[in-house]
Write a protein that holds these residues in place. Structure first.
Motif, PDB file in Angstrom:
ATOM      1  N   ARG A  37      22.220 -36.990   7.984  1.00 30.11           N
ATOM      2  CA  ARG A  37      22.116 -38.362   7.501  1.00 30.11           C
ATOM      3  C   ARG A  37      21.062 -39.135   8.268  1.00 30.11           C
ATOM      4  N   THR A  39      19.635 -43.417   8.405  1.00 25.84           N
ATOM      5  CA  THR A  39      19.705 -44.778   7.896  1.00 25.84           C
ATOM      6  C   THR A  39      18.350 -45.432   8.146  1.00 25.84           C
ATOM      7  N   THR A  50      13.888 -45.617  10.811  1.00 26.64           N
ATOM      8  CA  THR A  50      14.979 -44.717  10.453  1.00 26.64           C
ATOM      9  C   THR A  50      15.718 -44.310  11.715  1.00 26.64           C
TER      10      THR A  50
END
Length: 190
Positions: A37, A39, A50
């Motif tokens: 993952r 973000t 990120t």
């Protein structure tokens, strides 16, 4: 059946742990399913950041040892502030890093001591696609990516080339770049 090796730490790779991981996945294939993952937050203009922290793997939630932040921006000629590499340049890093780590792992398993692994990655892109100035015949992304690898170690050229080829065949990033990968966009507003 376990494969054993005398090379417990070759090229910085902990081979006993690598083999133990392979054995564990063979015995329980469901632990091989991971979800990574990231973000991303817009900072202004074409600049964003990120963060990489958490992921799911081996049937559990996990965290990296350290939170990593990576910025992306466009150069001034493309109306950015040039605060960081462009997103498509990060793709070049991803393929180089994936191939390099694969080479280190595979060489270690084969007992080959590496003395040098470096690469130059070039991506050709035509901005007519991104800018919407073509008739649809120019794609938005890279037309071609070329990776030039320089590999040296205590093995002959054929063995080193075979290690690189196995790394290419097993590279997740190479696969993402060369095979269609479904991408789902979910938009949340308000």
């Amino acid at each position: 059946m376990s494969i054993t090796t005398e090379h417990s730490n070759t090229n910085g790779v902990d081979t006993p742990t690598l083999f133990a991981t392979l054995d564990a996945v063979k015995a329980q294939p469901e632990i091989a399913k991971f979800q990574f993952r990231a973000t991303n937050t817009w900072l202004g203009g074409t600049h964003s950041r990120t963060t990489f922290s958490e992921f799911h793997g081996a049937m559990q939630e996990m965290e990296h040892k350290h939170v990593t932040e990576v910025d992306a921006d466009h150069p001034a000629i493309l109306v950015g502030q040039d605060a960081a590499p462009t997103p498509v340049e990060h793709v070049l890093h991803a393929i180089a890093a994936c191939l390099t780590s694969g080479i280190a792992n595979i060489a270690a398993v084969r007992g080959v001591q590496l003395s040098k692994v470096s690469s130059t990655v070039e991506g050709d892109i035509d901005l007519l696609g991104i800018l919407g100035l073509s008739d649809g015949s120019v794609r938005n992304g890279y037309q071609q990516i070329k990776v030039t690898l320089h590999v040296q170690g205590d093995a002959d050229d054929a063995t080193l080339s075979a290690i690189v080829e196995q790394s290419r065949r097993r590279s997740a990033v190479y696969d993402v770049l060369t095979q269609p990968t479904p991408v789902e966009l979910v938009v949340v507003t308000g």
